[in-house]
Design an enzyme around this catalytic site. Structure first.
Site, PDB file in Angstrom:
ATOM      1  N   PRO A   1       0.854  -1.192   0.000  1.00  0.00           N
ATOM      2  CA  PRO A   1       0.000   0.000   0.000  1.00  0.00           C
ATOM      3  C   PRO A   1       0.884   1.234   0.000  1.00  0.00           C
ATOM      4  CG  PRO A   1      -0.064  -1.117   2.152  1.00  0.00           C
ATOM      5  CD  PRO A   1       0.845  -1.911   1.282  1.00  0.00           C
TER       6      PRO A   1
ATOM      7  N   CYS B   1       2.033   3.132   9.859  1.00  0.00           N
ATOM      8  CA  CYS B   1       2.150   4.480   9.300  1.00  0.00           C
ATOM      9  C   CYS B   1       2.701   5.456  10.349  1.00  0.00           C
ATOM     10  CB  CYS B   1       0.801   4.963   8.780  1.00  0.00           C
ATOM     11  SG  CYS B   1       0.940   6.571   7.986  1.00  0.00           S
TER      12      CYS B   1
ATOM     13  N   LYS C   1       0.103  -5.102   8.786  1.00  0.00           N
ATOM     14  CA  LYS C   1       1.399  -4.595   8.306  1.00  0.00           C
ATOM     15  C   LYS C   1       1.956  -3.672   9.390  1.00  0.00           C
ATOM     16  CE  LYS C   1       3.553  -2.202   4.393  1.00  0.00           C
ATOM     17  NZ  LYS C   1       3.821  -0.830   4.845  1.00  0.00           N
TER      18      LYS C   1
ATOM     19  N   GLY D   1      11.047  -3.663   2.864  1.00  0.00           N
ATOM     20  CA  GLY D   1      11.988  -2.576   3.132  1.00  0.00           C
ATOM     21  C   GLY D   1      13.225  -2.648   2.277  1.00  0.00           C
TER      22      GLY D   1
HETATM   23  C1  LIG Z   1       4.823   7.699  -0.409  1.00  0.00           C
HETATM   24  C2  LIG Z   1       4.624   6.501   0.476  1.00  0.00           C
HETATM   25  C3  LIG Z   1       3.352   6.195   0.913  1.00  0.00           C
HETATM   26  C4  LIG Z   1       3.142   5.086   1.747  1.00  0.00           C
HETATM   27  N1  LIG Z   1       1.870   4.749   2.125  1.00  0.00           N
HETATM   28  C5  LIG Z   1       1.661   3.646   2.879  1.00  0.00           C
HETATM   29  C6  LIG Z   1       0.334   3.226   3.211  1.00  0.00           C
HETATM   30  O1  LIG Z   1      -0.666   3.823   2.799  1.00  0.00           O
HETATM   31  N2  LIG Z   1       0.211   2.126   4.011  1.00  0.00           N
HETATM   32  C7  LIG Z   1       1.295   1.426   4.462  1.00  0.00           C
HETATM   33  O2  LIG Z   1       1.130   0.429   5.174  1.00  0.00           O
HETATM   34  N3  LIG Z   1       2.544   1.797   4.141  1.00  0.00           N
HETATM   35  C8  LIG Z   1       2.740   2.863   3.346  1.00  0.00           C
HETATM   36  N4  LIG Z   1       4.008   3.191   2.986  1.00  0.00           N
HETATM   37  C9  LIG Z   1       5.136   2.339   3.406  1.00  0.00           C
HETATM   38  C10 LIG Z   1       5.408   1.287   2.331  1.00  0.00           C
HETATM   39  O3  LIG Z   1       4.307   0.440   2.141  1.00  0.00           O
HETATM   40  C11 LIG Z   1       6.628   0.430   2.720  1.00  0.00           C
HETATM   41  O4  LIG Z   1       6.379  -0.200   3.945  1.00  0.00           O
HETATM   42  C12 LIG Z   1       7.898   1.274   2.849  1.00  0.00           C
HETATM   43  O5  LIG Z   1       7.987   2.223   1.818  1.00  0.00           O
HETATM   44  C13 LIG Z   1       9.147   0.379   2.829  1.00  0.00           C
HETATM   45  O6  LIG Z   1       9.172  -0.388   1.664  1.00  0.00           O
HETATM   46  P1  LIG Z   1      10.081   0.006   0.368  1.00  0.00           P
HETATM   47  O7  LIG Z   1      11.478   0.109   0.853  1.00  0.00           O
HETATM   48  O8  LIG Z   1       9.835  -1.116  -0.594  1.00  0.00           O
HETATM   49  O9  LIG Z   1       9.596   1.340  -0.110  1.00  0.00           O
HETATM   50  C14 LIG Z   1       4.235   4.286   2.157  1.00  0.00           C
HETATM   51  C15 LIG Z   1       5.508   4.600   1.688  1.00  0.00           C
HETATM   52  C16 LIG Z   1       5.714   5.689   0.848  1.00  0.00           C
HETATM   53  C17 LIG Z   1       7.098   5.975   0.340  1.00  0.00           C
END
Ligand SMILES: Cc1cc2nc3c(=O)[nH]c(=O)nc-3n(C[C@H](O)[C@H](O)[C@H](O)COP(=O)(O)O)c2cc1C
Length: 366
Positions: free
Chosen positions: A17, A102, A147, A210
């Site tokens: 998400p 979040c 999550k 992550g």
């Molecule tokens: C712009 C943005 C918006 C995000 N919105 C959500 C969200 O709505 N719900 C959620 O559980 N995590 C949210 N996250 C966190 C991501 O789902 C993820 O856990 C985090 O970015 C780490 O993963 P990555 O390194 O693959 O980006 C958001 C991250 C970013 C960068």
């Protein structure tokens, strides 16, 4: 293969998400690229869902091309989360996810998101109410997942204990983002700490998350942590084909090919098409400017294309820019530095009439 309770996924790779990004158009873009086991909506406010505000209806929208669809909810014990979860099931969710990670004030200050990590007992009771409501409503057909981050801060690494408590009350899988709330997105995700959750909770799948930005990171994260699945956020914003390439690596031991530059532009054009279809012309233009900024990070030096799109007045202009670049750069693998130097558009300058002027070509720099 990854199973979320009764829902068998075709791939252990999940689109995270991402607020403001994972609308229906983007989820379908990722799915069409291949390798996505499940894709989640942005986080949805439980009260807004039940009020059916137009923004939330838009965020929760799914269809037959978006299956299995995960809908993520946020709120706290005072919010109507069980009712919102039932609403989500009735509107197409095959998986319900509870946001426990979040860090942003808007959510955490309302006692949702990461704040749920600060009171594991209460959070477990809240999760049980949601699990029970969804199980009753669907005869156990729809799983509820959670999550979370590792904890609020390193002194409170609650993820192993909380994930185990959640498994005991019927949560079907837990995604762990390997950072603490106080970190926001700084530092590196701690994949070993995700492994501690895997060890503590053998009875349900733990999904690691992550800093997975390359297909090889998927296998690295699985090897380091022992997680059963991998969720990807920012890597997908830049490269929605990452799931297909990583799935090929999991299936065959060889990373699937990276799309060529014109192929990447085809993906962006498809995204534009879907964005127009689902969001209308005006909103699509706004959203595509943001999406192109992310795609641009994986496409070499295309600053002038990004700038032209940033000031483009409408979707037709954005489409023309992309199609022109596709023709002009048909033979280019990745535009290199001199290409971006051939043309620089200032913030306040309109899209040039002579956009397809050959001086824009990057081919000569290859
Ligand atoms: C712009 C943005 C918006 C995000 N919105 C959500 C969200 O709505 N719900 C959620 O559980 N995590 C949210 N996250 C966190 C991501 O789902 C993820 O856990 C985090 O970015 C780490 O993963 P990555 O390194 O693959 O980006 C958001 C991250 C970013 C960068």
């Amino acid at each position: 293969m990854l199973r979320l309770g009764p829902v068998q996924l075709d791939s252990p790779l999940l689109l995270a998400p991402i607020a403001g990004h994972t609308d229906l158009a983007f989820r379908i873009v990722c799915r069409e690229q291949g390798g996505v086991g499940c894709a989640y909506t942005d986080l949805l406010n439980s009260r807004a869902i039940l009020k059916e505000t137009s923004r939330t209806l838009d965020l929760a929208r799914t269809n037959e091309f978006d299956q299995p669809a995960g809908m993520q909810l946020y709120g706290n014990s005072d919010d109507p989360l069980p009712e919102a979860a039932i609403w989500a099931v009735d509107h197409g969710a095959r998986v319900i996810d509870i946001n426990m990670g979040c860090p942003v004030d808007k959510v955490a200050k309302q006692n949702g998101g990461s704040l749920l990590l600060r009171d594991c007992g209460n959070t477990t009771m809240l999760a049980k109410r949601i699990v029970d409501a969804v199980a009753r409503h669907t005869n156990g057909r729809v799983p509820v997942t959670a999550k979370m981050r590792l904890g609020w801060d390193p002194e409170h690494k609650v993820a192993p204990v909380l994930a185990r408590a959640l498994a005991d009350i019927g949560i079907a899988a837990v995604t762990v983002h390997g950072r603490y709330t106080v970190q926001f997105f700084s530092g590196q995700a701690d994949w070993n700490a995700i492994g501690e959750v895997v060890e503590a909770v053998p009875q349900i799948p733990i999904i690691g998350n992550g800093d997975v930005t390359e297909p090889g990171h998927v296998t690295d994260l699985m090897r380091v942590s022992g997680c059963a699945g991998v969720m990807i956020a920012r890597g997908a914003m830049r490269t929605p084909w990452i799931f297909r390439r990583a799935k090929a690596l999991l299936d065959t031991g060889t990373v699937g090919p990276e799309p060529t530059f014109p192929e990447k532009l085809t993906v962006v054009l498809r995204h534009l098409e879907l964005c127009r279809l689902y969001n209308g012309e005006q909103r699509a233009a706004i959203r595509m400017r943001q999406h192109v900024a992310w795609y641009g990070k994986s496409m070499g030096h295309i600053k002038y294309i990004k700038e032209a799109i940033r000031v483009a007045p409408d979707c037709d202009t954005i489409e023309a820019i992309l199609r022109t670049a596709q023709v002009e750069l048909a033979d280019v693998t990745t535009p290199s530095v001199p290409f971006s130097r051939t043309r620089r558009l200032g913030d306040d300058r309109p899209v040039p009439e002579d956009f397809d002027n050959p001086t824009c070509r990057g081919a000569e720099s290859e």
